[in-house]
Design a protein around this motif. Structure first.
Motif, PDB file in Angstrom:
ATOM      1  N   GLY A 100      13.414  -5.749  12.515  1.00 45.17           N
ATOM      2  CA  GLY A 100      14.657  -5.996  11.787  1.00 45.17           C
ATOM      3  C   GLY A 100      14.442  -6.285  10.305  1.00 45.17           C
ATOM      4  N   LEU A 101      13.315  -5.834   9.744  1.00 45.66           N
ATOM      5  CA  LEU A 101      13.048  -6.079   8.324  1.00 45.66           C
ATOM      6  C   LEU A 101      13.562  -4.920   7.475  1.00 45.66           C
ATOM      7  CD1 LEU A 101       9.340  -7.373   8.250  1.00 45.66           C
ATOM      8  CD2 LEU A 101      11.440  -8.703   7.880  1.00 45.66           C
ATOM      9  N   ARG A 102      14.586  -5.199   6.678  1.00 41.35           N
ATOM     10  CA  ARG A 102      15.119  -4.163   5.776  1.00 41.35           C
ATOM     11  C   ARG A 102      14.258  -4.048   4.543  1.00 41.35           C
ATOM     12  NH1 ARG A 102      21.573  -4.628   5.546  1.00 41.35           N
ATOM     13  NH2 ARG A 102      21.280  -2.854   4.200  1.00 41.35           N
ATOM     14  N   ARG A 103      13.540  -5.100   4.265  1.00 39.77           N
ATOM     15  CA  ARG A 103      12.692  -5.115   3.064  1.00 39.77           C
ATOM     16  C   ARG A 103      11.500  -6.009   3.338  1.00 39.77           C
ATOM     17  NH1 ARG A 103      15.289  -8.807  -1.169  1.00 39.77           N
ATOM     18  NH2 ARG A 103      16.036 -10.512   0.066  1.00 39.77           N
ATOM     19  N   ASN A 104      10.552  -6.000   2.379  1.00 40.07           N
ATOM     20  CA  ASN A 104       9.362  -6.808   2.588  1.00 40.07           C
ATOM     21  C   ASN A 104       8.616  -6.454   3.856  1.00 40.07           C
ATOM     22  OD1 ASN A 104       8.411  -8.768   0.799  1.00 40.07           O
ATOM     23  ND2 ASN A 104      10.443  -9.695   0.896  1.00 40.07           N
ATOM     24  N   GLY A 105       8.557  -5.176   4.149  1.00 41.92           N
ATOM     25  CA  GLY A 105       7.857  -4.716   5.340  1.00 41.92           C
ATOM     26  C   GLY A 105       6.350  -4.868   5.187  1.00 41.92           C
ATOM     27  N   PRO A 106       5.621  -4.531   6.229  1.00 37.35           N
ATOM     28  CA  PRO A 106       4.182  -4.812   6.275  1.00 37.35           C
ATOM     29  C   PRO A 106       3.344  -4.063   5.235  1.00 37.35           C
ATOM     30  CG  PRO A 106       4.878  -3.473   8.156  1.00 37.35           C
ATOM     31  CD  PRO A 106       6.125  -3.942   7.466  1.00 37.35           C
ATOM     32  N   HIS A 107       3.857  -2.948   4.681  1.00 37.39           N
ATOM     33  CA  HIS A 107       3.029  -2.169   3.747  1.00 37.39           C
ATOM     34  C   HIS A 107       3.440  -2.299   2.285  1.00 37.39           C
ATOM     35  CE1 HIS A 107       1.088  -0.417   7.199  1.00 37.39           C
ATOM     36  NE2 HIS A 107       2.280  -0.125   7.701  1.00 37.39           N
ATOM     37  N   LEU A 108       4.365  -3.211   2.029  1.00 39.55           N
ATOM     38  CA  LEU A 108       4.909  -3.308   0.667  1.00 39.55           C
ATOM     39  C   LEU A 108       3.819  -3.390  -0.406  1.00 39.55           C
ATOM     40  CD1 LEU A 108       7.338  -3.594  -1.227  1.00 39.55           C
ATOM     41  CD2 LEU A 108       7.211  -6.065  -0.881  1.00 39.55           C
ATOM     42  N   HIS A 109       2.916  -4.328  -0.243  1.00 39.61           N
ATOM     43  CA  HIS A 109       1.940  -4.560  -1.314  1.00 39.61           C
ATOM     44  C   HIS A 109       0.956  -3.409  -1.459  1.00 39.61           C
ATOM     45  CE1 HIS A 109       3.722  -8.349  -2.121  1.00 39.61           C
ATOM     46  NE2 HIS A 109       3.743  -8.605  -0.829  1.00 39.61           N
ATOM     47  N   GLU A 110       0.605  -2.853  -0.336  1.00 46.15           N
ATOM     48  CA  GLU A 110      -0.291  -1.689  -0.348  1.00 46.15           C
ATOM     49  C   GLU A 110       0.365  -0.529  -1.129  1.00 46.15           C
ATOM     50  OE1 GLU A 110      -0.934  -1.115   3.829  1.00 46.15           O
ATOM     51  OE2 GLU A 110      -0.745   1.057   3.566  1.00 46.15           O
ATOM     52  N   TYR A 111       1.657  -0.298  -0.913  1.00 44.69           N
ATOM     53  CA  TYR A 111       2.341   0.801  -1.612  1.00 44.69           C
ATOM     54  C   TYR A 111       2.449   0.523  -3.110  1.00 44.69           C
ATOM     55  CZ  TYR A 111       3.984   2.271   3.059  1.00 44.69           C
ATOM     56  OH  TYR A 111       4.079   2.671   4.364  1.00 44.69           O
ATOM     57  N   ILE A 112       2.810  -0.712  -3.450  1.00 41.10           N
ATOM     58  CA  ILE A 112       2.953  -1.036  -4.874  1.00 41.10           C
ATOM     59  C   ILE A 112       1.611  -0.821  -5.575  1.00 41.10           C
ATOM     60  CG2 ILE A 112       3.488  -2.815  -6.586  1.00 41.10           C
ATOM     61  CD1 ILE A 112       5.312  -4.164  -4.573  1.00 41.10           C
ATOM     62  N   ARG A 113       0.558  -1.277  -4.926  1.00 40.72           N
ATOM     63  CA  ARG A 113      -0.783  -1.146  -5.515  1.00 40.72           C
ATOM     64  C   ARG A 113      -1.168   0.329  -5.650  1.00 40.72           C
ATOM     65  NH1 ARG A 113      -3.966  -4.492  -1.863  1.00 40.72           N
ATOM     66  NH2 ARG A 113      -2.228  -5.900  -2.246  1.00 40.72           N
ATOM     67  N   GLU A 114      -0.830   1.095  -4.647  1.00 35.44           N
ATOM     68  CA  GLU A 114      -1.178   2.514  -4.689  1.00 35.44           C
ATOM     69  C   GLU A 114      -0.550   3.195  -5.911  1.00 35.44           C
ATOM     70  OE1 GLU A 114      -0.688   4.604  -0.966  1.00 35.44           O
ATOM     71  OE2 GLU A 114      -0.809   6.566  -1.960  1.00 35.44           O
ATOM     72  N   VAL A 115       0.675   2.799  -6.260  1.00 38.36           N
ATOM     73  CA  VAL A 115       1.333   3.433  -7.399  1.00 38.36           C
ATOM     74  C   VAL A 115       0.939   2.764  -8.721  1.00 38.36           C
ATOM     75  CG1 VAL A 115       3.550   3.962  -8.481  1.00 38.36           C
ATOM     76  CG2 VAL A 115       3.302   4.158  -5.996  1.00 38.36           C
ATOM     77  N   PHE A 116       1.063   1.441  -8.782  1.00 39.46           N
ATOM     78  CA  PHE A 116       0.908   0.757 -10.072  1.00 39.46           C
ATOM     79  C   PHE A 116      -0.461   0.149 -10.316  1.00 39.46           C
ATOM     80  CE2 PHE A 116       5.565   0.834  -9.581  1.00 39.46           C
ATOM     81  CZ  PHE A 116       5.877   1.486 -10.763  1.00 39.46           C
ATOM     82  N   GLY A 117      -1.318   0.146  -9.294  1.00 37.68           N
ATOM     83  CA  GLY A 117      -2.633  -0.482  -9.473  1.00 37.68           C
ATOM     84  C   GLY A 117      -3.670   0.453 -10.060  1.00 37.68           C
ATOM     85  N   ARG A 118      -3.237   1.624 -10.491  1.00 36.19           N
ATOM     86  CA  ARG A 118      -4.205   2.594 -10.999  1.00 36.19           C
ATOM     87  C   ARG A 118      -4.646   2.247 -12.420  1.00 36.19           C
ATOM     88  NH1 ARG A 118      -1.124   7.843 -10.386  1.00 36.19           N
ATOM     89  NH2 ARG A 118       0.634   6.461 -10.848  1.00 36.19           N
ATOM     90  N   ASP A 119      -5.925   2.516 -12.715  1.00 36.70           N
ATOM     91  CA  ASP A 119      -6.523   2.054 -13.973  1.00 36.70           C
ATOM     92  C   ASP A 119      -5.764   2.469 -15.227  1.00 36.70           C
ATOM     93  OD1 ASP A 119      -8.474   0.680 -12.728  1.00 36.70           O
ATOM     94  OD2 ASP A 119      -9.989   2.273 -12.873  1.00 36.70           O
TER      95      ASP A 119
END
Ligand code: GLC
Ligand code: CA
Length: 530
Positions: free
Chosen positions: A209-228
């Protein structure tokens, strides 16, 4: 704090709602050329960055938050050439450009969705969320179920917001590649940052029942914005704002975002969106104090704001937008923007804008308030419903900017896309500048002071007189520099126990050495440096 983070304290961001800023070609809608012609104005407030609400190609069901092409400019705003002109002109004046990054959903008119909905076998099908039956009983933010039936595939698709804003399936690695490429496209053009729309929604968990803050949130953010190559790109997320989640998203070792908005102080004075409740400015103060302490303790950036395009005016809810409009607008600006953090000014704040009063629903455009109106109509009397909409509609802050007091307010030669604010005859830039009590002049002085004093941007923050009610007093300190900020709230009172210093700024007729009586919403800034 790492340099790429601490440099952010030197930013002053001016948020532009492009359709309501300035119309240059007489179609009633603000545009990029209009913005270009006002860059000096923006600079004169003291801003050195602009955040543009979405200007990408869009059917405009949610005023651009429904994007049909991430790599093109909507013709109502101009062309890509206009955008490049804007970027070059802004940079030449020392203004950074921050774009809105809307990645939780596209428009239903986006090429991906147009293909995705045609067949279960289409390669784009898996770019969205589909189900044979609604998986949840969630209500969409703008009314109705979050699940909409799609005839050709015999399935339902998820839309957290409007029907025309299908949620994108971030569990699909191809989707993540697409968004990385979109970010890179704009970075290659030279943009300086991104404001990330409802970013916490990109990971969900239907079973839990999680509409947001799901289990992969941080991994996805890092994948996009964590690049050098994005190290020096500024990012600010619209995301859940618990202490825990801010720490998880903005910690300097996280490689996710530089900052996240914190909105809890903006919930004071209302229940839900449409119902006012009794309040005191002290409640806002207490929340700000808590966040100043928390962000300092964890070495996090904090965003200083009171307004944006999703909220009615703060000064109308929390201040006195009639007799003391100037005093409360300037006092609030002082108590918020001299805290430690990154100031975000929303267009119109600098002239003390206030909520409108309209007696007919036709004066509104916002998909959210129209959805609410449709749901509530007939349930409560029409005048009460309109009173709620006048209080809470996002249109309050979306009405065209009043540059002057003429009938068309210097905004457009045509009828504006949305009626001018009902008080534009009184609240407009030209009239404000002619008044002795000019909100704009105060903003100018406030940000000039903040710009001139390193301590006001980078210095430590501590509260003074924490036990006193009805006022917010604090110190900014760095080395030998000490600046005292005194903001009185709703009621007059005497504050004699304060240290004396040189008066740097005041929104009253205060003189240095004056006694300690403070009028309602009076504020003053003193230099205590020996
Ligand atoms: C964000 C935007 C808001 C928009 C919504 C859906 O909250 O600020 O304006 O309606 O996301 O994209
Ligand atoms: Ca226009």
């Amino acid at each position: 704090m790492k340099k790429e983070f601490s440099d952010c304290y030197d930013l002053v961001v001016y948020q532009i709602y492009p359709r309501s800023f300035l119309d240059s070609n007489g179609d009633g809608i603000g545009d990029l050329s209009g913005i270009i012609s006002k860059l000096d104005y923006i600079r004169s407030i003291g801003a050195n960055a602009i955040w543009l609400c979405p200007i990408f190609k869009s059917p405009q069901c949610d005023n651009g938050y429904d994007i049909s092409d991430y790599r093109d400019i909507d013709p109502i705003y101009g062309t890509m050439t206009d955008f490049e002109r804007l970027l070059a002109a802004a940079h030449s004046k020392g203004i950074k450009v921050i774009m809105d990054f809307v990645a939780n959903h596209t428009s239903s008119e986006h090429e991906w969705f147009k293909r995705a909905r045609t067949s279960r076998e289409d390669p784009y099908h898996d770019y969205y969320y589909w189900a044979d039956e609604p998986l949840t009983d969630w209500r969409a933010e703008f009314g109705g179920s979050t699940w909409e039936y799609n005839e050709p595939t015999g399935e339902y698709y998820l839309h957290s917001f409007a029907v025309g804003q299908p949620d994108v399936n971030w569990t699909n690695p191809k989707v993540r590649e697409e968004y990385k490429a979109i970010v890179d496209f704009w970075v290659a053009k030279g943009v300086d940052g991104f404001r990330c729309d409802v970013l916490d929604h990109i990971s969900k968990d239907f079973a839990k029942g999680l509409r947001r803050n799901g289990p992969h949130l941080h991994e996805y953010i890092r994948e996009v914005f964590g690049r050098d190559h994005l190290t020096n790109i500024y990012t600010v997320g619209e995301a859940e704002t618990t202490e825990e989640s801010i720490l998880a998203t903005c910690g300097q070792d996280r490689r996710e975002l530089k900052s996240v908005f914190q909105f809890s102080h903006l919930a004071v004075g209302r229940k839900g969106r449409y119902t006012p409740v009794p309040h005191k400015m002290d409640e806002v103060k207490d929340i700000l104090v808590e966040w100043q302490r928390f962000t300092a303790a964890h070495d996090l950036l904090y965003i200083l704001l009171t307004d944006n395009h999703d909220r009615p005016w703060f000064n109308s809810r929390m201040g006195d937008d009639r007799a003391l409009r100037y005093e409360s607008a300037t006092c609030v600006a002082t108590m918020v923007y001299l805290l430690k953090g990154i100031p975000f000014i929303y267009q119109g704040q600098e002239i003390g804008c206030a909520n409108s009063h309209f007696t007919d629903i036709s004066a509104f455009n916002d998909v959210e308030c129209l959805g609410y109106y449709a749901e509530q109509k007939g349930r409560i009397p029409d005048d009460e419903l309109l009173a709620e909409i006048n209080f809470g509609s996002r249109d309050n802050s979306r009405r065209p900017f009043a540059w002057d007091g003429t009938a068309s307010h210097g905004f457009s030669t045509a009828a504006p896309w949305l009626p001018y604010a009902s008080r534009s005859g009184e609240i407009n830039l030209a009239d404000d500048l002619n008044r002795e009590k000019s909100v704009f002049r105060y903003y100018e002085a406030l940000f000039a002071l903040r710009g001139a004093r390193h301590v006001l941007r980078h210095g430590e923050w501590t509260q003074v007189l924490p036990e006193r009610e009805n006022c917010f007093v604090f110190l900014r300190e760095e080395g030998k520099e000490r600046i005292l900020v005194v903001c009185n709230c709703e009621k007059a009172q005497t504050l004699t126990e304060l240290p004396k210093g040189k008066l740097l700024l005041s929104n009253h007729k205060r003189t240095a050495g004056a006694n300690g009586e403070y009028a309602p919403y009076e504020c003053a800034v003193y230099d205590l440096t020996e």
